[in-house]
Design a protein around this motif. Structure first.
Motif, PDB file in Angstrom:
ATOM      1  N   VAL A 342       0.853  -1.187   0.000  1.00  0.00           N
ATOM      2  CA  VAL A 342       0.000   0.000   0.000  1.00  0.00           C
ATOM      3  C   VAL A 342       0.891   1.240   0.000  1.00  0.00           C
ATOM      4  N   TYR A 343       0.631   2.131  -0.935  1.00  0.00           N
ATOM      5  CA  TYR A 343       1.339   3.406  -1.002  1.00  0.00           C
ATOM      6  C   TYR A 343       0.380   4.529  -0.617  1.00  0.00           C
ATOM      7  N   LYS A 344       0.831   5.378   0.284  1.00  0.00           N
ATOM      8  CA  LYS A 344       0.038   6.536   0.692  1.00  0.00           C
ATOM      9  C   LYS A 344       0.821   7.793   0.332  1.00  0.00           C
ATOM     10  N   ASN A 345       0.242   8.610  -0.565  1.00  0.00           N
ATOM     11  CA  ASN A 345       0.928   9.799  -1.079  1.00  0.00           C
ATOM     12  C   ASN A 345       2.307   9.453  -1.634  1.00  0.00           C
ATOM     13  N   GLY A 346       2.371   8.303  -2.291  1.00  0.00           N
ATOM     14  CA  GLY A 346       3.599   7.895  -2.965  1.00  0.00           C
ATOM     15  C   GLY A 346       4.641   7.260  -2.084  1.00  0.00           C
ATOM     16  N   VAL A 347       4.333   7.045  -0.805  1.00  0.00           N
ATOM     17  CA  VAL A 347       5.281   6.434   0.127  1.00  0.00           C
ATOM     18  C   VAL A 347       4.742   5.072   0.549  1.00  0.00           C
ATOM     19  N   LEU A 348       5.604   4.054   0.514  1.00  0.00           N
ATOM     20  CA  LEU A 348       5.195   2.720   0.935  1.00  0.00           C
ATOM     21  C   LEU A 348       4.802   2.756   2.405  1.00  0.00           C
ATOM     22  N   ALA A 349       3.540   2.429   2.710  1.00  0.00           N
ATOM     23  CA  ALA A 349       3.024   2.529   4.080  1.00  0.00           C
ATOM     24  C   ALA A 349       2.745   1.169   4.707  1.00  0.00           C
ATOM     25  N   ALA A 350       2.451   0.166   3.877  1.00  0.00           N
ATOM     26  CA  ALA A 350       2.163  -1.166   4.402  1.00  0.00           C
ATOM     27  C   ALA A 350       2.606  -2.208   3.389  1.00  0.00           C
ATOM     28  N   GLU A 351       3.048  -3.342   3.922  1.00  0.00           N
ATOM     29  CA  GLU A 351       3.520  -4.413   3.056  1.00  0.00           C
ATOM     30  C   GLU A 351       3.276  -5.745   3.744  1.00  0.00           C
ATOM     31  N   ASP A 352       2.805  -6.717   2.964  1.00  0.00           N
ATOM     32  CA  ASP A 352       2.568  -8.070   3.484  1.00  0.00           C
ATOM     33  C   ASP A 352       1.706  -8.062   4.744  1.00  0.00           C
ATOM     34  N   GLY A 353       0.660  -7.237   4.730  1.00  0.00           N
ATOM     35  CA  GLY A 353      -0.312  -7.239   5.814  1.00  0.00           C
ATOM     36  C   GLY A 353       0.072  -6.461   7.055  1.00  0.00           C
ATOM     37  N   LYS A 354       1.167  -5.692   7.013  1.00  0.00           N
ATOM     38  CA  LYS A 354       1.606  -4.942   8.186  1.00  0.00           C
ATOM     39  C   LYS A 354       1.947  -3.501   7.816  1.00  0.00           C
TER      40      LYS A 354
END
Length: 579
Positions: A342-354
């Motif tokens: 998940v990217y929020k405003n172009g920054v990776l915010a979540a990955e693999d459920g965390k």
């Protein structure tokens, strides 16, 4: 935005300079045309600046994975997750939800503007975008006894906030179509601010529906029948297709998941427990379920992204296109629709459920003392549960599996040994009580509940929509007293008592609605309670707490019970439980 920043974005969009981030070799879900495009997605200063072929200062090779817009829940009550803002964010953002539109009427019914301010403050610095619809009915009707009353004058100043998008579900449809002056003032203030008015009007039809929409109500999330939804669509409303913990309407509304209807329909959850969020998911769960039912993936995704963004005026959200916010999710395939990053405003915010950097909860205990100390009632006694009505018949509030609607059943008054008068365990009828907890009034409503399934013991909860008084269901008075007093001692929460012993409890000290613990901790305790209640007879088709929570809401047909007694919703009057 500064002109210099815009100039840099334009330059990157033209390919004159490398974008800050490029998601390479993606399959882009185009929610405008329902197509899948093979392209790179270029991001600069938090915005999508191009879909095509790009080079970036940082490149992520997706190798054919799908890029979708961040998901948007168009109608949810965060309080119903039992989680405060940061814990809620940690439960939903890894599932691809980048924005929610919440109605804080649960906590506002308990603590008024102090509760509303609490929600605004504790969601202010999240990565998740949390927008608000102002609670329209506090209390829900004149036949409810809440902890606060919010009139138009208390709400008006909030419309100046960019995070406030309008007036939340106008559940007093009866008052609206009959020209209640206080309701109309709230509507006028919202429209004057240029914002939306959401609806809540199950089965409203014909000229009454015309009147409701004429008043300015633009949406509805209570449709459980496709014909009802189509009538409202034809009259210009947006339809929110709800799939939550207690109310699950998606299957009944599947015909709406196609043109032309899907362009005015969005996906919402309304109320969802923490375990359902953690295990099943959020809006991603509804999309996954819709795709499994044969819905075109791009259509389902559009209903969870572009449509709510358009409806709520979030002009830079809801699509993968130049100029839109870089709120994006990556999924490996559209069938399983498992969110990988998940990217929020172009920054990776979540990955693999965390979440990569969870937000901490901070509460000003002095400013929000009313929220943290919301119980104002004496200990419950056996005398509080004594039935004062007499008669040969009892009126039973019967639950409907997977729905919020109830029905009425009239049966001969029961008196079986070993249970409270009126209880018939074999026929799934238990005793029900609602205790006023806000103003020390001592008011208690008594009645009977059908189809709950409880065969022994008692269940208590301070989550009882919308006024959130203390609701207790049980087979005998002694266990009901202990269950209710356990919740009171904890300043709110849930409890299950059996044979004079507290089998399980979950403290919810934030307005009697929310915990300050993590989603995982809350869910662990909640599941232990539900497991014990399953052994005690609660049906698989009834959520022991979420369904019980709606038994007090006097705006959904047919019968409810609150501190005043049994409410006939259609007649908006109190009717006897025994006669």
């Amino acid at each position: 935005m500064q002109a210099e920043t815009l100039k840099q974005q334009i330059s990157a969009a033209k390919g004159e300079v490398d974008a800050e981030l490029v998601l390479k070799r993606a399959k882009v879900v185009n929610v405008f045309t329902n197509e899948i495009e093979e392209a790179d997605v270029a991001i600069h200063h938090g915005k999508i600046i191009g879909v095509g072929e790009y080079s970036g200062q940082n490149e992520v090779d997706l190798d054919g994975k799908y890029v979708c817009p961040g998901l948007i829940d168009g109608h949810i009550h965060i309080e119903s997750s039992m989680l405060c803002g940061p814990a809620f964010e940690q439960a939903v953002l890894p599932h691809g939800t980048t924005a929610v539109i919440t109605d804080p009427h649960e906590i506002s019914n308990v603590a008024g503007t102090t509760g509303l301010n609490f929600m605004l403050e504790t969601t202010r610095n999240l990565k998740l975008s949390v927008y608000f619809m102002l609670p329209s009915c506090v209390p829900s009707t004149n036949l409810d006894e809440s902890g606060a009353v919010l009139e138009a004058k208390e709400l008006a100043a909030y419309y100046r906030s960019e995070r406030v998008l309008g007036l939340a579900e106008l559940m007093n449809s009866y008052g609206t179509v009959n020209g209640d002056a206080k309701i109309l003032q709230k509507i006028c203030d919202c429209i004057a601010a240029g914002k939306n008015v959401d609806g809540h009007a199950p089965f409203l039809s014909g000229k009454d529906l015309n009147a409701y929409i004429t008043a300015g109500v633009q949406s509805d999330h209570e449709c459980s029948d496709v014909n009802e939804a189509l009538e409202k669509l034809r009259r210009g409303q947006y339809i929110m297709v709800r799939e939550g913990t207690a109310a699950q309407n998606m299957n009944a509304l599947l015909p709406l998941f196609k043109e032309p209807y899907c362009d005015r329909c969005m996906l919402v959850t309304d109320d969802k427990h923490p375990g359902d969020l953690l295990r099943g998911g959020h809006i991603d769960y509804i999309i996954r379920k819709a795709i499994a039912a044969g819905v075109e993936p791009a259509v389902a995704i559009k209903m969870g992204t572009l449509i709510p963004a358009k409806y709520f005026g979030l002009k830079q959200n809801g699509a993968v296109a130049p100029g839109y916010a870089a709120d994006l999710i990556v999924v490996s395939d559209l069938k399983n629709f498992t969110v990988e990053s998940v990217y929020k405003n172009g920054v990776l915010a979540a990955e693999d459920g965390k979440m990569l950097e969870p937000t901490a909860l901070s509460i000003n205990e002095i400013a929000f003392a009313r929220v943290l100390n919301s119980f104002n009632m004496d200990e419950i006694t056996l005398g509080d549960l004594e039935l004062h009505e007499t008669g040969e018949n009892e009126r039973v509030i019967c639950l409907t599996p997977h729905e919020l609607l109830t029905s009425e059943k009239i049966i001969p008054f029961q008196n079986h040994p070993g249970t409270a008068p009126g209880v018939d365990v074999e026929n799934q009828i238990v005793k029900l009580a609602v205790f006023e907890r806000h103003h020390h009034s001592g008011h208690v409503g008594l009645g009977f509940l059908g189809n709950y399934g409880l065969k022994c013991g008692a269940v208590a909860s301070s989550i009882a929509h919308d006024s959130h008084n203390l609701i207790v269901a049980g087979t005998n008075d002694a266990d009901m007293v202990l269950a209710g007093n356990t919740v009171r001692k904890n300043k709110g929460g849930l409890a299950f008592v059996l044979n004079g012993r507290v089998v399980g409890e979950l403290a919810l000290p934030v307005a009697g609605l929310m915990s300050m613990e993590s989603a995982e901790e809350v869910e662990k305790k909640l599941q232990a309670l539900k497991a014990a209640l399953k052994e005690a007879g609660i049906s698989e088709e009834i959520d022991a707490f979420m369904t019980l929570a709606f038994v007090s809401l006097p705006v959904i047909p047919k019968l409810r019970l609150n501190t005043y007694g049994v409410v006939d919703v259609e007649q908006q009057k109190i009717v006897p439980a025994i006669f």
